[in-house]
Design a protein around this motif. Sequence first.
Motif, PDB file in Angstrom:
ATOM      1  N   ASP A 224       0.931  -1.214  -0.066  1.00  0.00           N
ATOM      2  CA  ASP A 224      -0.026  -0.113   0.138  1.00  0.00           C
ATOM      3  C   ASP A 224       0.888   1.312  -0.164  1.00  0.00           C
ATOM      4  N   ILE A 225       0.678   2.074  -0.813  1.00  0.00           N
ATOM      5  CA  ILE A 225       1.443   3.231  -1.332  1.00  0.00           C
ATOM      6  C   ILE A 225       1.580   4.147   0.321  1.00  0.00           C
ATOM      7  N   ASN A 226       0.191   4.252   0.949  1.00  0.00           N
ATOM      8  CA  ASN A 226       0.376   5.003   2.214  1.00  0.00           C
ATOM      9  C   ASN A 226       1.268   4.381   3.090  1.00  0.00           C
TER      10      ASN A 226
ATOM     11  N   ASN B 157       2.283  12.501 -10.411  1.00  0.00           N
ATOM     12  CA  ASN B 157       1.771  11.071 -10.412  1.00  0.00           C
ATOM     13  C   ASN B 157       2.868  10.352 -10.824  1.00  0.00           C
TER      14      ASN B 157
ATOM     15  N   GLU C 190       2.699   6.723 -12.679  1.00  0.00           N
ATOM     16  CA  GLU C 190       1.534   6.213 -13.348  1.00  0.00           C
ATOM     17  C   GLU C 190       2.058   4.780 -14.091  1.00  0.00           C
TER      18      GLU C 190
ATOM     19  N   TRP D  96       2.820  -0.612  -6.842  1.00  0.00           N
ATOM     20  CA  TRP D  96       1.556  -0.015  -6.727  1.00  0.00           C
ATOM     21  C   TRP D  96       1.138   0.041  -8.065  1.00  0.00           C
ATOM     22  N   LYS D  97      -0.020  -0.447  -8.571  1.00  0.00           N
ATOM     23  CA  LYS D  97      -0.553  -0.213  -9.739  1.00  0.00           C
ATOM     24  C   LYS D  97      -1.125   1.137 -10.191  1.00  0.00           C
TER      25      LYS D  97
ATOM     26  N   VAL E 131      -0.852   6.617  -9.210  1.00  0.00           N
ATOM     27  CA  VAL E 131      -0.563   7.029  -7.773  1.00  0.00           C
ATOM     28  C   VAL E 131      -0.138   8.463  -7.586  1.00  0.00           C
TER      29      VAL E 131
ATOM     30  N   PHE F  28       1.721  10.394  -6.139  1.00  0.00           N
ATOM     31  CA  PHE F  28       2.709  10.493  -5.078  1.00  0.00           C
ATOM     32  C   PHE F  28       3.190  11.918  -4.361  1.00  0.00           C
TER      33      PHE F  28
ATOM     34  N   LEU G 143       0.805  12.817  -1.892  1.00  0.00           N
ATOM     35  CA  LEU G 143       0.789  12.080  -0.820  1.00  0.00           C
ATOM     36  C   LEU G 143       2.245  12.554   0.212  1.00  0.00           C
TER      37      LEU G 143
END
Lengths: 318, 318
Positions: B40-42, B81, B83, B90-91, B94, B96, B99
Amino acid sequence: MEKPYVLGLDMGGTNSVLGIVDARGQVLARISIKTQQYTDINDYVNALYEEATKIVEPIGGFEMIRGIGAGAPNANYYTGNIEQAPNLPWKGIVPFAQLLEQKFGMPAKITNDANAAAVGEMTYGAARGMKDFIMITLGTGVGGGVVVNGQVLYGHDGFAGELGHVTVDYSENARMCGCGHKGHLEAYASATGVARTAKEIVTTTKKKTLLRELDPNNITSKDVFDAAEKGDAVAKEIFDYTGMMLGRALADFIHFSAPEAIIMFGGLTKAGKYILDPVVKTMNESVMTIWKDKVKVMFSDLKEADAAVLGASALAWE
Amino acid sequence: MEKPYVLGLDMGGTNSVLGIVDARGQVLARISIKTQQYTDINDYVNALYEEATKIVEPIGGFEMIRGIGAGAPNANYYTGNIEQAPNLPWKGIVPFAQLLEQKFGMPAKITNDANAAAVGEMTYGAARGMKDFIMITLGTGVGGGVVVNGQVLYGHDGFAGELGHVTVDYSENARMCGCGHKGHLEAYASATGVARTAKEIVTTTKKKTLLRELDPNNITSKDVFDAAEKGDAVAKEIFDYTGMMLGRALADFIHFSAPEAIIMFGGLTKAGKYILDPVVKTMNESVMTIWKDKVKVMFSDLKEADAAVLGASALAWE
């Protein structure tokens, strides 16, 4: 008084076209000579000057002309030289801008013909308003003009954009290119490449085709187009193959510079959808997901000779 | 008071390194986390922040930091992003940069890792003073950063320079690339590409080699280098093949953008002359005459992690 005109020269491997251009981008008059006819560059420049005189006299003579810009194969914007051009009769390094300046008595600037076409397209054609695009010229050879952030990519030495000389076939039996290497795009996707494909099919297969009625050594891309128009399956297959090879290369170009559009120009574009459809198909099959169906592929919307002449002439306004 | 530091993040397919950089380009401290560990990117961003805290506290806390710049695969400078990155967990798309901004409470800018390395090299490394060069990163994947006239080439959509995804093998049995296409440079000239070549040779031939003592599924490019250093002929053959594939691609890159130099960076460059020699040989055999023996090929002279971290951090000064 400001001199109101410039000259633009489009030097191709076969023909050279020179036009008088005004500040609004109108080509007022043009002449042409056969490039291959002059084995000495001085004879070429003299012939060009003599022909130019005929169209320059009526508009008030050479004193009305500000400068001359030329698009020529392997021309170096920085040095003014044509260097090691495989498709021209003059070998080695030719100080072409200098010869033009001496003969015409005005400033001269040169760049490769495809870069010149790109400038013409950006100023007056299909690329108006675009900052990132690639121009591909499909004539006797294949040329490239890469525009990045609104400027022609010249590279460290002035020779960037030799897109006809990227490799599209690494196999043992890849075709020889005029430059001495194997498998280059130019050996497949030029007018001469199409003629080679046609000759190969006619002489090495028994496929039924209208092209068999012609001398296999003299089939032109125009002949292949005419046959395709009559529904000839082999003629269409020739364009499919040509387009597939070009589409491969375009995918790599997209990976490199991520252009908004790719603009095709030159004799081969007369084949219209026969060449466009397979190019777009292979390109979109070959690019990474992020570019699939996103990059426009279009033909120049300038009249055939105009893009290169206008682009070349634009150098003379600088 | 001006905030005196920036953060630079180098996100690789395997490791992510974050460093604190001062205005003179010194990396004061760094931490690293395993990229693949966070599905999970988070969680990834949280882990990064937690680790960063450890090195940021001693220099006065996050209020001393002006911003964060990140180099990441398939990162888009324009949108912020990441991408469709084939080498990340992460597909899709995102956000990023957003975040990072939310978690770190400071401006964030991202670009692809190779573009970031190119900026680092231009500012502090082997490309100082150069206006036209190409950066090639040879790590888990193969990345590219193209600098034209002193500026990174981002292209129309921000994704230019995907040089690992040009095609170097058009044959039927070309290797699959992580991106889903066949024959891409990355499938041959990355650290994983070297491992694939080694496994292929060990499992499909009877050639005598020290590499046979290893589990064929776990041979690394480091193992191949170690074997080459012991005089292992097969290990050298692996680098010759890798270098040949890379040299092919570099020739096409030169035809496209005519750089002054090509700078190689990343794990594979530890192979030194074993990789450099065949790259230079094939490149010079493949380029047009005008570029033969003219384009420099060199390794980054920044410390391994520094080029990417410094380059990424430079984005944060803007």
